[in-house]
Design a protein around this motif. Structure first.
Motif, PDB file in Angstrom:
ATOM      1  N   PHE A  62      -3.137  37.536 -13.255  1.00  0.00           N
ATOM      2  CA  PHE A  62      -2.977  38.994 -13.212  1.00  0.00           C
ATOM      3  C   PHE A  62      -2.980  39.571 -14.619  1.00  0.00           C
ATOM      4  O   PHE A  62      -2.343  39.041 -15.528  1.00  0.00           O
ATOM      5  CB  PHE A  62      -1.675  39.362 -12.498  1.00  0.00           C
ATOM      6  CG  PHE A  62      -1.679  38.991 -11.034  1.00  0.00           C
ATOM      7  CD1 PHE A  62      -2.297  39.808 -10.091  1.00  0.00           C
ATOM      8  CD2 PHE A  62      -1.089  37.814 -10.598  1.00  0.00           C
ATOM      9  CE1 PHE A  62      -2.319  39.451  -8.752  1.00  0.00           C
ATOM     10  CE2 PHE A  62      -1.100  37.450  -9.263  1.00  0.00           C
ATOM     11  CZ  PHE A  62      -1.714  38.270  -8.331  1.00  0.00           C
ATOM     12  N   GLU A  77      -1.970  44.944 -14.106  1.00  0.00           N
ATOM     13  CA  GLU A  77      -1.690  44.546 -12.720  1.00  0.00           C
ATOM     14  C   GLU A  77      -0.234  44.107 -12.562  1.00  0.00           C
ATOM     15  O   GLU A  77       0.426  44.435 -11.570  1.00  0.00           O
ATOM     16  CB  GLU A  77      -2.638  43.410 -12.285  1.00  0.00           C
ATOM     17  CG  GLU A  77      -4.077  43.863 -12.056  1.00  0.00           C
ATOM     18  CD  GLU A  77      -5.035  42.710 -11.839  1.00  0.00           C
ATOM     19  OE1 GLU A  77      -6.144  42.951 -11.326  1.00  0.00           O
ATOM     20  OE2 GLU A  77      -4.677  41.558 -12.207  1.00  0.00           O
ATOM     21  N   GLN A  78       0.268  43.398 -13.555  1.00  0.00           N
ATOM     22  CA  GLN A  78       1.662  42.957 -13.488  1.00  0.00           C
ATOM     23  C   GLN A  78       2.608  44.150 -13.481  1.00  0.00           C
ATOM     24  O   GLN A  78       3.600  44.168 -12.746  1.00  0.00           O
ATOM     25  CB  GLN A  78       1.984  42.028 -14.662  1.00  0.00           C
ATOM     26  CG  GLN A  78       1.284  40.684 -14.578  1.00  0.00           C
ATOM     27  CD  GLN A  78       1.715  39.746 -15.685  1.00  0.00           C
ATOM     28  OE1 GLN A  78       2.887  39.706 -16.044  1.00  0.00           O
ATOM     29  NE2 GLN A  78       0.767  39.003 -16.236  1.00  0.00           N
ATOM     30  N   LEU A  93       2.421  45.753 -10.128  1.00  0.00           N
ATOM     31  CA  LEU A  93       3.067  44.896  -9.133  1.00  0.00           C
ATOM     32  C   LEU A  93       4.586  44.997  -9.218  1.00  0.00           C
ATOM     33  O   LEU A  93       5.287  45.138  -8.206  1.00  0.00           O
ATOM     34  CB  LEU A  93       2.614  43.444  -9.337  1.00  0.00           C
ATOM     35  CG  LEU A  93       3.116  42.433  -8.310  1.00  0.00           C
ATOM     36  CD1 LEU A  93       2.052  41.372  -8.045  1.00  0.00           C
ATOM     37  CD2 LEU A  93       4.399  41.754  -8.763  1.00  0.00           C
ATOM     38  N   ASP A 114      12.135  43.318  -8.193  1.00  0.00           N
ATOM     39  CA  ASP A 114      11.586  43.290  -9.548  1.00  0.00           C
ATOM     40  C   ASP A 114      12.500  42.553 -10.522  1.00  0.00           C
ATOM     41  O   ASP A 114      12.255  42.546 -11.724  1.00  0.00           O
ATOM     42  CB  ASP A 114      11.307  44.709 -10.043  1.00  0.00           C
ATOM     43  CG  ASP A 114      12.551  45.593 -10.002  1.00  0.00           C
ATOM     44  OD1 ASP A 114      13.592  45.142  -9.474  1.00  0.00           O
ATOM     45  OD2 ASP A 114      12.473  46.747 -10.481  1.00  0.00           O
ATOM     46  N   LEU A 157       4.839  36.442  -8.525  1.00  0.00           N
ATOM     47  CA  LEU A 157       3.564  36.286  -9.228  1.00  0.00           C
ATOM     48  C   LEU A 157       2.994  34.885  -9.041  1.00  0.00           C
ATOM     49  O   LEU A 157       1.790  34.718  -8.828  1.00  0.00           O
ATOM     50  CB  LEU A 157       3.757  36.578 -10.714  1.00  0.00           C
ATOM     51  CG  LEU A 157       3.590  38.038 -11.126  1.00  0.00           C
ATOM     52  CD1 LEU A 157       3.982  38.223 -12.587  1.00  0.00           C
ATOM     53  CD2 LEU A 157       2.147  38.503 -10.910  1.00  0.00           C
ATOM     54  N   VAL A 166      -4.577  40.616  -3.677  1.00  0.00           N
ATOM     55  CA  VAL A 166      -3.460  41.347  -4.270  1.00  0.00           C
ATOM     56  C   VAL A 166      -3.962  42.313  -5.341  1.00  0.00           C
ATOM     57  O   VAL A 166      -3.512  43.469  -5.424  1.00  0.00           O
ATOM     58  CB  VAL A 166      -2.417  40.365  -4.849  1.00  0.00           C
ATOM     59  CG1 VAL A 166      -1.354  41.110  -5.650  1.00  0.00           C
ATOM     60  CG2 VAL A 166      -1.778  39.562  -3.718  1.00  0.00           C
ATOM     61  N   LEU A 192      -3.400  46.316  -5.563  1.00  0.00           N
ATOM     62  CA  LEU A 192      -2.830  47.014  -6.724  1.00  0.00           C
ATOM     63  C   LEU A 192      -3.767  48.120  -7.211  1.00  0.00           C
ATOM     64  O   LEU A 192      -3.324  49.214  -7.593  1.00  0.00           O
ATOM     65  CB  LEU A 192      -2.548  46.007  -7.845  1.00  0.00           C
ATOM     66  CG  LEU A 192      -1.498  44.939  -7.499  1.00  0.00           C
ATOM     67  CD1 LEU A 192      -1.426  43.878  -8.593  1.00  0.00           C
ATOM     68  CD2 LEU A 192      -0.131  45.578  -7.278  1.00  0.00           C
ATOM     69  N   LEU A 244       0.762  41.283  -0.084  1.00  0.00           N
ATOM     70  CA  LEU A 244       1.735  41.443  -1.157  1.00  0.00           C
ATOM     71  C   LEU A 244       3.146  41.666  -0.605  1.00  0.00           C
ATOM     72  O   LEU A 244       4.122  41.101  -1.119  1.00  0.00           O
ATOM     73  CB  LEU A 244       1.316  42.611  -2.059  1.00  0.00           C
ATOM     74  CG  LEU A 244       2.124  42.833  -3.338  1.00  0.00           C
ATOM     75  CD1 LEU A 244       2.328  41.524  -4.106  1.00  0.00           C
ATOM     76  CD2 LEU A 244       1.425  43.855  -4.214  1.00  0.00           C
ATOM     77  N   THR A 291       6.300  39.219  -1.158  1.00  0.00           N
ATOM     78  CA  THR A 291       7.541  39.783  -1.708  1.00  0.00           C
ATOM     79  C   THR A 291       8.742  39.375  -0.846  1.00  0.00           C
ATOM     80  O   THR A 291       9.779  38.932  -1.356  1.00  0.00           O
ATOM     81  CB  THR A 291       7.433  41.314  -1.788  1.00  0.00           C
ATOM     82  OG1 THR A 291       6.326  41.662  -2.623  1.00  0.00           O
ATOM     83  CG2 THR A 291       8.707  41.932  -2.338  1.00  0.00           C
TER      84      THR A 291
END
Lengths: 156, 532
Positions: A11, A15-16, A19, A39, A48, A58, A62, A103, A107
């Motif tokens: 990523f 993107e991170q 995310l 998070d 990740l 993913v 995003l 995603l 999560t």
């Protein structure tokens, strides 16, 4: 929100960031229940890592999220408040945008195996095996009315 | 070419294991080719913290998601129900829940009783001794006396009722409807070298405890000790024939990808209701241009799943949640045909105990009961350990337009054409699903549920694969005869769910295995004139 997380992944930095903003909005921290948000650095790193094999889906999700933020609010997703970020994620999930479902699934997988989260639910943070669990045997006298009714299968 | 063998079995799952064990006493040279591996139970998900996540990846029920080297892809885009399976020694018993009902006497006579489909060429009484033998080999837990069945013994006590089973049983009692402890292929006591169930709760991802009866730990150790050879990572491409129209052996790829020919006097196919027609259709020759054993044209036709309805209640009080085997009790209140319901045949309710923390989150988030963001945690706690319900397993009637064919483009890792599924849910099944949802909602409400979540059919629920090489006495209307031998090729046998004439409204594994034992016994009784 942590600024950086694991770098050993496909990523991009953008993107991170998206995310992290997304997962933190979907499952926020709770002072009431004493739980971290998704998070949280450890959980986010797990997300990740777990998302790696699904990078294409993913990353597409995003991108869609950023695009939706730009269209609706003329802003970067990461700049929106938590409630708005959660609303966008929820809307895209309801629209069955495939990558968002992936995603959200990842999560939940990572969040609900975190030690702190499991303890907050009254669970012992461990694998099921080898100790197993107790389940009450139950009261088989509940079957009495079923027995009294008698045979119900069709003889041929 | 390798040395000839007397009996070659393709597939080491539920039926391949049973037929291998039964034939082993003949002292013939028996080899089983299996495309998967021996599994290591210590590596099953329940031995790790990611036990729920792995059900979405390497231990998924879907070969298309799992994508192990040992899997083959399935094109099921043209079906509302996708195929579930597992490829290993033990086959799909590695991942099944262990819900283990028998067929009923009426299931073998649906044409006579209800004027639909066809009667089987055998009946319940024929299979009864083989059910009992299979129960001993697999180790079945349950409670004798179920009024939904002819009398049958139980090997071990039932799995615990638990809080969820208790709540839902009370709901059935409130309505005056049938329920009973499920027969399960789960050891509740130490049995035949297996340890007893300790309620890991992850039966459908492989049982690390070894309590669940997957055939790698039941039949196979006995069969191997009796001399049967199992070759893993061997994927069969086709069955070959000789000039006399008899099966001469198989061509397969070994674990190094080397193509080999294994000659055999007898070939037994045990690859399930999708894998078996795939192999037969891929085995073409001048004599069999449409696939071996397919003179009837019925190989790959009449595919039956069991359309599943999921009905889950949300309760106020904590139930079993992630603890305990997923199965506990069943109901067959709506099993036999009642014309007033608007459909023929019926279904079984398999009551589900609960779900883990991740599955709870996903159920809540994707059904809109757990919000994204604010309120997530409070809503989650309203569901955690408070979901329990059931699935309705609906009898699927055979229809020739529901098929397994060879995909013209998709192939597996060895270049063998993949199976393609074309399946339509019938109106009878649709009505049955609706009925199952409505009645289960009544049960759960009577049991105290404050909300109900439903899904029908379950899209990923193609666990049961049946009917694609049906048995019968008429060679024009069936693929194998009444003891599993191909009408066309007299040294070719099929022993898996593809030979089912109808599907019944129950999980099929116990009947698949009883049939395999019955066919093996039929072969043993005819050894002197097996090919006549």
């Amino acid at each position: 929100m942590p600024a950086t997380i694991a770098t050993d992944n496909p990523f991009t930095a953008d993107e991170q960031r998206t995310l992290l903003a997304l997962v933190g909005a979907v499952i926020p921290a709770s002072a009431e229940f004493g739980t971290p948000g998704a998070d949280d650095p450890a959980i986010a790193a797990d997300i990740l890592a777990t998302a790696r094999p699904y990078h294409a889906a993913v990353a597409s999700a995003l991108s869609q999220i950023e695009s939706t933020a730009a269209t609706r609010y003329d802003a970067a997703y990461t700049d929106l408040d938590a409630a708005t970020r959660a609303t966008i994620a929820s809307d895209l999930s309801r629209s069955r945008f495939a990558g968002v479902g992936t995603l959200v699934t990842i999560t939940a997988q990572c969040y609900y195996r975190d030690d702190r989260v499991m303890r907050s639910l009254g669970m012992v943070p461990r694998s099921p095996y080898p100790d197993g669990f107790e389940v009450p045997r139950g009261d088989w006298s509940l079957l009495e009315p079923v027995r009294q009714r008698g045979r119900i299968y069709k003889e041929v | 070419m390798t040395d000839p063998v007397d009996v070659l079995i393709v597939g080491a799952g539920a039926s391949g294991a049973a037929v291998a064990w039964s034939l082993a006493e003949t002292r013939m040279r028996i080899v089983c080719l299996e495309q998967g591996d021996w599994m290591n139970p210590t590596e099953y998900p329940s031995a790790g913290r990611d036990w729920e996540a792995r059900a979405f990846s390497d231990m998924s029920i879907s070969p298309n998601r799992r994508k192990r080297e040992t899997d083959y892809p399935v094109n099921d885009a043209n079906s509302p129900i996708s195929v579930a399976n597992f490829n290993a020694v033990g086959g799909s018993t590695i991942l099944y829940a262990g819900h283990f009902p028998r067929f009923h006497p009426s299931d073998f006579r649906v044409r006579t009783l209800d004027g639909v489909a066809d009667d089987w060429p055998i009946d319940y009484r024929t299979l009864e001794p083989y059910y009992a033998e299979n129960d001993r080999m697999m180790g079945v837990s349950g409670l004798a006396g179920d009024p939904a069945y002819p009398p049958k013994a139980s090997v071990m006590p039932p799995v615990p009722l638990g809080r969820a089973g208790t709540a839902i049983a009370k709901g059935f009692n409130e309505l005056g409807w049938h329920w009973w402890p499920s027969d399960t292929a789960i050891a509740t006591e130490t049995y035949d070298g297996r340890d007893k169930c300790i309620n890991l709760g992850a039966c459908s991802s492989g049982c690390a405890q070894g309590a669940k009866a997957s055939t790698d730990i039941t039949y196979w150790p006995h069969a191997v000790r009796a001399g049967v050879e199992v070759r893993t990572r061997c994927r069969v491409r086709e069955i070959t024939t000789n000039g006399n129209g008899m099966a001469s052996g198989v061509v397969y790829f070994d674990r190094d990808g080397v193509e080999r020919f294994q000659p055999a006097e007898v070939v037994i196919v045990a690859c399930n209701g999708v894998g078996t027609p795939r192999l037969l259709l891929n085995s073409t020759s001048g004599r069999f241009p449409d696939g071996i054993a397919n003179t009837s044209g019925l190989v790959g036709k009449n595919l039956m799943f069991h359309p599943y309805a999921s009905i889950q209640g949300i309760f106020d009080e904590p139930l079993d949640g992630y603890r305990g085997p997923g199965v506990c009790i069943w109901s067959q209140e709506f099993y036999e045909t009642d014309p007033s319901r608007g459909f023929v045949r019926g279904y079984t309710y398999e009551i589900n105990r609960g779900r883990g923390p991740v599955a709870t989150a996903l159920t809540g988030m994707f059904s809109g009961r757990i919000p994204f963001g604010e309120g997530h945690h409070e809503a989650y706690r309203q569901l955690f350990s408070r979901i329990a319900g059931m699935v309705g397993i609906c009898e699927d009637l055979p229809e020739e337009h529901n098929t397994v064919t060879l995909d013209p483009e998709l192939t597996d890792g060895h270049g063998i054409p993949a199976p393609k599924i074309d399946y339509t849910l019938s109106e009878n099944s649709r009505r049955m699903l609706d009925h199952a949802v409505a009645r289960a909602t009544e049960v759960l409400t009577a049991a105290g549920a404050k909300d109900v979540i439903t899904e029908a059919p379950i899209g990923v629920g193609g666990w049961h694969l049946m009917g694609t090489a049906r048995m019968g006495t008429d060679p024009e209307r069936s693929v194998v005869n009444d003891w599993g031998r191909s009408h066309d090729v007299k040294n070719l046998f099929i022993v898996d769910g593809s030979i089912f004439v109808t599907s019944a409204g129950v999980n099929p594994t116990r009947t698949i295995q009883a049939l395999a034992l019955y066919i093996a016994d039929s072969m043993k009784k005819r050894l002197a004139d097996l090919f006549d």
